[in-house]
Scaffold this active site. Structure first.
Site, mmCIF file in Angstrom:
data_model
loop_
_atom_site.group_PDB
_atom_site.id
_atom_site.type_symbol
_atom_site.label_atom_id
_atom_site.label_comp_id
_atom_site.label_asym_id
_atom_site.label_seq_id
_atom_site.Cartn_x
_atom_site.Cartn_y
_atom_site.Cartn_z
ATOM 1 N N GLU A 164 -5.288 -8.633 -0.312
ATOM 2 C CA GLU A 164 -5.880 -8.213 0.650
ATOM 3 C C GLU A 164 -7.336 -7.967 0.443
ATOM 4 O OE1 GLU A 164 -4.697 -4.986 3.537
ATOM 5 O OE2 GLU A 164 -2.400 -5.832 3.182
ATOM 6 N N GLU B 171 0.864 -1.173 0.130
ATOM 7 C CA GLU B 171 -0.053 0.205 0.090
ATOM 8 C C GLU B 171 0.812 1.151 -0.143
ATOM 9 O OE1 GLU B 171 -3.273 -0.023 2.770
ATOM 10 O OE2 GLU B 171 -4.057 -1.739 1.687
HETATM 11 O O1 AHR Z 1 -5.442 -5.635 6.854
HETATM 12 C C1 AHR Z 1 -5.421 -4.595 7.508
HETATM 13 C C2 AHR Z 1 -4.881 -3.348 6.900
HETATM 14 O O2 AHR Z 1 -5.482 -3.084 5.894
HETATM 15 C C3 AHR Z 1 -3.506 -3.878 6.127
HETATM 16 O O3 AHR Z 1 -2.338 -3.499 7.100
HETATM 17 C C4 AHR Z 1 -3.203 -2.743 5.044
HETATM 18 O O4 AHR Z 1 -2.487 -3.213 4.001
HETATM 19 C C5 AHR Z 1 -4.656 -2.522 4.842
HETATM 20 O O5 AHR Z 1 -4.908 -1.180 4.608
#
Ligand code: AHR
Length: 497
Positions: free
Chosen positions: A291, A173
């Site tokens: 994710e 990210e």
């Molecule tokens: O999964 C929680 C968070 O969500 C992670 O650390 C991040 O990559 C995303 O914003």
């Protein structure tokens, strides 16, 4: 009525088992208390790893595990997590609750966990606050068997042979918590860092570039144009955010709201893949949805930075539908990692002290195991029912339609010739009659396992851990068709042989 035609001899691509991957971050009680309790714990453990959790994850054949974050990855300095534990420095986990991280779970512990689980490790390097040298040395420490300072250090820490880690992400990210960068700036940084992530011996790194947040198509376009040739995969992150609502205690509108938003994954994957096709028509570069999941208000009385939430049949419907989407896009989507494995966001497992429960989402992963490394087959939906709610949610962030298809499906063929279709009825208020027409082969036997429950907010708790479980049910196979009734908010896996 839902009717689909399964063209059992129309073989498409392999459904990479890594689509069924998981994600573990140093966040709340995911690692500490969830996966790892330490060797001195009263909780039964194998070299510090919780035995009950190990067994449960093996039960769903977890293929790959991502670590150490997430946002944590871009402030993690791997050398703090090696060597004698009493000498490891502490740090403040500024992203997640401001707690002190003692680094007792580090590289060796993570890789041992993967060995015990029999899964591939997927390590996320620190580009946001780490140096090129630091990342480069981590890869050397992991994978080199040459005589070298990092190899010597690893040996001194008790591990002779390199681990041969394949999946390695260069930042997380980086448009946000990983350094707040513009896409062209990150693309240049990615190229620079990636150069020094070397291959050692026969091990070829599979390098993952930080991809877009949700529908940031400009990010994908820039990354593919500037660095497409230097990466093996681009990641995509997408959550269904409902930060003001709990995971439980919702009505039909709240149910519809979350499920509808989740289904936007179809649009996201299609559009990002289309951009990737422009630069990579041969689909060499994979899309890793590393994710995804539902993200609600934390359970009352828990640390807001720990992201601990319950999990209901609504989450099971989200998981089932998205896994069907991923299967159907598996020509480009070759890994996904639900966030997160234990005690964080849409977990498959929750723990409390020595207690453990498998969530409804866990059971979806169980139902879908026949898809691991099977071959996607042609599946045409001929008829479907429509689904909406009386009171529509006020918000529709992603411009999804107000009326949805009730049923979604994906189907694969295993090496032994058996065909499995996973079928999910998202409608909260009606069962749907289903008919799967099996074209191309004669099948003699059909078996089915279903995840269904009385209420859409049913869940498993520490007091009632088996309220939601998979059941085997009979289905009718005659005249080359499988017929069954799929109850509301339920998912079935039908296998024919
Ligand atoms: O999964 C929680 C968070 O969500 C992670 O650390 C991040 O990559 C995303 O914003």
């Amino acid at each position: 009525m839902f009717k689909a035609q399964l063209n059992t001899n129309t073989l498409k691509n392999k459904v990479d088992k890594n689509i069924y991957g998981h994600f573990s971050e140093h966040l709340g009680r995911c690692i500490y208390g969830g996966l790892y309790v330490g060797e001195d714990s009263d909780i039964e453990n194998v070299e510090g790893m919780r035995k009950d959790v190990l067994e449960a994850l093996k039960g769903i054949k977890i293929p790959v595990l991502r670590w150490p974050g997430g946002c944590f990855a871009d402030e993690y300095h791997w050398k703090d997590g090696i060597g004698p534990k009493e000498q490891r420095p502490t740090m403040i986990n500024t992203h997640w609750g401001g707690v002190t991280e003692d680094n007792s779970f580090g590289t060796h512990e993570f890789l041992r966990l993967c060995e015990l689980l029999g899964c591939e490790p997927y390590i996320n390097g620190n580009l946001g606050s780490g140096t090129v040298q630091e990342m480069s040395q981590w890869v050397e420490y992991l994978n080199s068997d040459n005589i070298s300072p990092m190899t010597d250090m690893r040996k001194a820490n008790g591990r002779d042979k390199s681990w041969g880690v394949k999946y390695f992400a260069v930042g997380n990210e980086n448009w946000g918590c990983g350094g707040n960068m513009y896409p062209d700036y990150y693309a240049n940084e990615y190229r620079r860092y990636a150069v020094y992530c070397r291959n050692y011996g026969d091990n070829k790194l599979f390098k993952v570039a930080c991809g877009p947040n949700n529908d940031d198509y400009r990010w994908t376009e820039t990354l593919m144009r500037m660095a497409g040739r230097d990466m093996d995969a681009l990641s995509l992150h997408n959550y269904v955010w409902r930060w003001s609502d709990y995971a439980t205690g919702f009505d039909a509108t709240g149910y519809f709201d979350v499920v509808r938003d989740a289904l936007d994954m179809e649009n996201l994957v299609t559009k990002h893949s289309t951009i990737m096709d422009k630069y990579d028509p041969g689909k060499r570069v994979a899309l890793f949805v590393d994710e995804w999941g539902t993200w609600y208000k934390v359970e009352e009385g828990t640390n807001p930075g720990f992201l601990y939430q319950q999990n209901t049949m609504r989450d099971a419907v989200v998981a089932a539908s998205l896994l069907n989407i991923f299967n159907n896009h598996s020509d480009r989507v070759r890994m996904t990692n639900i966030a997160q494995t234990v005690n964080v966001l849409q977990s498959v497992i929750l723990t409390e002290g020595d207690k453990m429960v498998k969530t409804p989402t866990y059971h979806i992963y169980d139902l879908y195991t026949p898809h691991h490394d099977a071959t996607l087959i042609g599946c045409d939906v001929l008829e479907n029912e429509k689904y909406t709610v009386d009171v529509l949610p006020r918000r529709n962030d992603r411009r999804m339609p107000d009326v949805l298809d009730s049923v979604n499906i994906s189907a694969t063929k295993a090496e032994d010739g058996s065909v499995t279709a996973t079928v999910c009825n998202i409608a909260h208020d009606k069962a749907v009659e289903c008919e799967l027409d099996l074209i191309g082969n004669e099948y003699k036997e059909a078996t089915a396992r279903i995840l269904t429950s009385a209420a859409f907010d049913d869940m498993n708790t520490f007091d009632n851990p088996d309220k939601v479980v998979i059941e085997s049910i009979p289905v009718e196979l005659s005249g080359g068709k499988v017929k069954f009734t799929l109850p509301a908010f339920s998912t079935i896996a039908v296998t024919v042989k």
